[in-house]
Motif scaffolding. Structure first.
Motif, PDB file in Angstrom:
ATOM      1  N   GLU A  26       0.826  -1.209   0.000  1.00  0.00           N
ATOM      2  CA  GLU A  26       0.000   0.000   0.000  1.00  0.00           C
ATOM      3  C   GLU A  26       0.861   1.260   0.000  1.00  0.00           C
ATOM      4  N   ASP A  27       2.000   1.200   0.681  1.00  0.00           N
ATOM      5  CA  ASP A  27       2.865   2.369   0.797  1.00  0.00           C
ATOM      6  C   ASP A  27       3.935   2.433  -0.292  1.00  0.00           C
ATOM      7  N   GLY A  28       3.801   1.582  -1.303  1.00  0.00           N
ATOM      8  CA  GLY A  28       4.624   1.725  -2.498  1.00  0.00           C
ATOM      9  C   GLY A  28       5.937   0.986  -2.521  1.00  0.00           C
ATOM     10  N   PHE A  29       6.161   0.058  -1.596  1.00  0.00           N
ATOM     11  CA  PHE A  29       7.396  -0.717  -1.599  1.00  0.00           C
ATOM     12  C   PHE A  29       7.283  -1.907  -2.561  1.00  0.00           C
ATOM     13  N   THR A  30       8.411  -2.340  -3.074  1.00  0.00           N
ATOM     14  CA  THR A  30       8.472  -3.559  -3.876  1.00  0.00           C
ATOM     15  C   THR A  30       8.759  -4.719  -2.928  1.00  0.00           C
ATOM     16  N   VAL A  31       7.887  -5.714  -2.913  1.00  0.00           N
ATOM     17  CA  VAL A  31       7.930  -6.746  -1.878  1.00  0.00           C
ATOM     18  C   VAL A  31       8.274  -8.117  -2.445  1.00  0.00           C
ATOM     19  N   THR A  32       9.239  -8.753  -1.807  1.00  0.00           N
ATOM     20  CA  THR A  32       9.569 -10.152  -2.071  1.00  0.00           C
ATOM     21  C   THR A  32       9.316 -10.945  -0.804  1.00  0.00           C
ATOM     22  N   VAL A  33       8.588 -12.022  -0.930  1.00  0.00           N
ATOM     23  CA  VAL A  33       8.286 -12.883   0.214  1.00  0.00           C
ATOM     24  C   VAL A  33       9.203 -14.100   0.178  1.00  0.00           C
ATOM     25  N   LEU A  34       9.801 -14.397   1.326  1.00  0.00           N
ATOM     26  CA  LEU A  34      10.638 -15.585   1.450  1.00  0.00           C
ATOM     27  C   LEU A  34       9.753 -16.753   1.862  1.00  0.00           C
ATOM     28  N   ALA A  35       9.686 -17.769   1.020  1.00  0.00           N
ATOM     29  CA  ALA A  35       8.810 -18.911   1.270  1.00  0.00           C
ATOM     30  C   ALA A  35       9.596 -20.206   1.191  1.00  0.00           C
ATOM     31  N   ARG A  36       9.246 -21.122   2.051  1.00  0.00           N
ATOM     32  CA  ARG A  36       9.908 -22.435   1.999  1.00  0.00           C
ATOM     33  C   ARG A  36       9.488 -23.175   0.732  1.00  0.00           C
ATOM     34  N   LYS A  37      10.422 -23.905   0.185  1.00  0.00           N
ATOM     35  CA  LYS A  37      10.147 -24.641  -1.039  1.00  0.00           C
ATOM     36  C   LYS A  37       8.979 -25.599  -0.850  1.00  0.00           C
ATOM     37  N   GLY A  38       8.034 -25.521  -1.741  1.00  0.00           N
ATOM     38  CA  GLY A  38       6.879 -26.407  -1.688  1.00  0.00           C
ATOM     39  C   GLY A  38       5.749 -25.947  -0.795  1.00  0.00           C
ATOM     40  N   ALA A  39       5.966 -24.861  -0.058  1.00  0.00           N
ATOM     41  CA  ALA A  39       4.926 -24.367   0.839  1.00  0.00           C
ATOM     42  C   ALA A  39       3.808 -23.710   0.034  1.00  0.00           C
ATOM     43  N   SER A  40       2.580 -23.914   0.478  1.00  0.00           N
ATOM     44  CA  SER A  40       1.444 -23.281  -0.195  1.00  0.00           C
ATOM     45  C   SER A  40       1.332 -21.844   0.268  1.00  0.00           C
ATOM     46  N   HIS A  41       0.915 -20.977  -0.633  1.00  0.00           N
ATOM     47  CA  HIS A  41       0.778 -19.571  -0.272  1.00  0.00           C
ATOM     48  C   HIS A  41      -0.194 -18.883  -1.222  1.00  0.00           C
ATOM     49  N   ASP A  42      -0.719 -17.785  -0.767  1.00  0.00           N
ATOM     50  CA  ASP A  42      -1.669 -17.010  -1.563  1.00  0.00           C
ATOM     51  C   ASP A  42      -1.399 -15.534  -1.309  1.00  0.00           C
ATOM     52  N   PHE A  43      -0.420 -14.992  -2.020  1.00  0.00           N
ATOM     53  CA  PHE A  43      -0.028 -13.610  -1.842  1.00  0.00           C
ATOM     54  C   PHE A  43      -0.605 -12.741  -2.951  1.00  0.00           C
ATOM     55  N   GLU A  51      11.650 -18.816  -3.197  1.00  0.00           N
ATOM     56  CA  GLU A  51      11.733 -20.028  -2.391  1.00  0.00           C
ATOM     57  C   GLU A  51      13.117 -20.145  -1.774  1.00  0.00           C
ATOM     58  N   VAL A  52      13.147 -20.447  -0.471  1.00  0.00           N
ATOM     59  CA  VAL A  52      14.417 -20.514   0.257  1.00  0.00           C
ATOM     60  C   VAL A  52      14.447 -21.752   1.142  1.00  0.00           C
ATOM     61  N   ASP A  53      15.653 -22.107   1.535  1.00  0.00           N
ATOM     62  CA  ASP A  53      15.882 -23.182   2.489  1.00  0.00           C
ATOM     63  C   ASP A  53      16.820 -22.606   3.560  1.00  0.00           C
ATOM     64  N   TYR A  54      16.338 -22.498   4.791  1.00  0.00           N
ATOM     65  CA  TYR A  54      17.131 -21.880   5.845  1.00  0.00           C
ATOM     66  C   TYR A  54      18.358 -22.698   6.216  1.00  0.00           C
ATOM     67  N   GLU A  55      18.412 -23.940   5.770  1.00  0.00           N
ATOM     68  CA  GLU A  55      19.587 -24.769   6.001  1.00  0.00           C
ATOM     69  C   GLU A  55      20.530 -24.758   4.797  1.00  0.00           C
ATOM     70  N   ALA A  56      20.172 -23.983   3.782  1.00  0.00           N
ATOM     71  CA  ALA A  56      21.023 -23.817   2.595  1.00  0.00           C
ATOM     72  C   ALA A  56      21.253 -22.321   2.404  1.00  0.00           C
ATOM     73  N   PRO A  57      22.276 -21.770   3.056  1.00  0.00           N
ATOM     74  CA  PRO A  57      22.504 -20.321   3.055  1.00  0.00           C
ATOM     75  C   PRO A  57      22.546 -19.698   1.663  1.00  0.00           C
ATOM     76  N   ALA A  58      23.013 -20.435   0.680  1.00  0.00           N
ATOM     77  CA  ALA A  58      23.113 -19.878  -0.674  1.00  0.00           C
ATOM     78  C   ALA A  58      21.750 -19.465  -1.206  1.00  0.00           C
ATOM     79  N   THR A  59      20.698 -20.198  -0.826  1.00  0.00           N
ATOM     80  CA  THR A  59      19.360 -19.839  -1.301  1.00  0.00           C
ATOM     81  C   THR A  59      18.893 -18.528  -0.671  1.00  0.00           C
ATOM     82  N   LEU A  60      19.306 -18.296   0.576  1.00  0.00           N
ATOM     83  CA  LEU A  60      18.945 -17.050   1.245  1.00  0.00           C
ATOM     84  C   LEU A  60      19.684 -15.872   0.634  1.00  0.00           C
ATOM     85  N   VAL A  61      20.976 -16.058   0.379  1.00  0.00           N
ATOM     86  CA  VAL A  61      21.773 -14.980  -0.219  1.00  0.00           C
ATOM     87  C   VAL A  61      21.215 -14.617  -1.591  1.00  0.00           C
ATOM     88  N   LYS A  62      20.872 -15.617  -2.369  1.00  0.00           N
ATOM     89  CA  LYS A  62      20.313 -15.379  -3.701  1.00  0.00           C
ATOM     90  C   LYS A  62      19.007 -14.606  -3.607  1.00  0.00           C
TER      91      LYS A  62
END
Length: 296
Positions: A26-43, A51-62
């Motif tokens: 609403e306030d004009g920001f560009t938003v990226t949501v971090l979601a676990r691989k395979g998780a269902s979502h409705d954004f 999609e990220v894996d908290y046990e795979a740091p490279a996915t978070l950095v990317k």
């Protein structure tokens, strides 16, 4: 500090995460949501899902590459997962990290001595360390309990059974904030990066005592038939520690009660950043309307 426009959100499906995402959009920001691989979502369609894996740091950095800020709205179970997220934010060159604090006075170390909140301590220590080295900036949000959630789930007042606990007599004031106001504070932080850099911000929608809550509840649902008890915070805390030592089980309710209504936890904020962050305190009528909405 340059303008913040691109924001990644962790815990976006939670009670706070959803309003944070919506307010950012609403306030004009560009938003990226971090979601676990395979998780269902409705954004919303405007949101980018990474999609990220908290046990795979490279996915978070990317996922965080190119982001200006990270806002974490993870729940208690995910607090320590913020450690690899912070480390990834540093590697990705993120400017601002807003941890999932959103509770009592974050300057009061007494709170993180409670087992319910102990996992917040290493998160705070890490962002402070990275900030001291000039590799990241942070903002912690102290907002007290979420007012709408506390009423809805019977923590402040139980309308269904017409019961209320006035802890230690119910005369100790505490600061409390709605989910919507907390989300508004997040966008306020990102719009004022210099003023909110490397510190705690304090917000609230209202300052109340439990006796005042009871009077408002009676006005909303009628004065008759209420069961009112006045338990001791200290006795409840002693019992919770005894149970923890005997069973290993954390009595979340008891420790939250202590943080809000216990002596010495600083739950009624004496300094506020409402004006800076665009957060308004509820008027008397607005507060009554909110409470009446849960009395039906």
């Amino acid at each position: 500090m340059s303008t913040i426009s691109k924001v990644a959100v962790a815990g976006a499906t939670g009670l706070l995460g959803k309003p944070v995402v919506n307010q950012l959009l609403e306030d004009g920001f560009t938003v990226t949501v971090l979601a676990r691989k395979g998780a269902s979502h409705d954004f919303p369609s405007a949101v980018t899902v990474a999609e990220v894996d908290y046990e795979a740091p490279a996915t978070l950095v990317k996922a965080l590459s190119g982001q200006d800020a990270v806002v974490s709205a993870v729940g208690f179970a995910g607090l320590l997962q913020q450690i690899p997220l912070i480390e990834a934010a540093v590697k990705a060159g993120v400017k601002r990290f807003v941890p999932s604090e959103f509770g009592g006075d974050a300057e009061n170390d007494k709170i993180t001595e409670l087992p319910m909140f102990v996992d917040k301590r290493p998160v705070k220590e890490l962002v402070e360390k990275e900030a001291a080295q000039g590799r990241l900036t942070y903002t912690l949000v102290s907002c007290g309990p979420f007012l709408d959630i506390a009423v809805q789930h019977g923590m402040l007042v139980n309308f269904k059974e017409r019961k209320i606990n006035l802890w230690d007599g119910g005369e100790r004031p505490f600061s409390t904030t709605t989910l919507a106001a907390a989300a508004k504070a997040v966008t306020g932080i990102l719009r004022h990066p210099e003023e909110t850099k490397n510190r705690v911000v304090f917000i609230r929608s209202a300052s109340l005592t439990q006796k005042e809550v009871l009077e408002r509840a009676k006005k909303a649902a009628g004065p008759e038939g209420w069961t009112v008890e006045t338990p001791s915070v200290a006795e409840s805390l002693r019992a919770a520690y005894a149970d923890l030592n005997a069973t290993g089980v954390v009595n979340r309710f008891a420790f939250v009660v202590s943080a809000i209504w216990g002596e010495g936890y600083g739950s009624n904020f004496q300094k506020l950043d409402n004006d800076l962050l665009g957060v308004k305190e509820l008027s008397d009528a607005e507060l009554q309307t909110l409470i009446e909405g849960f009395a039906k």
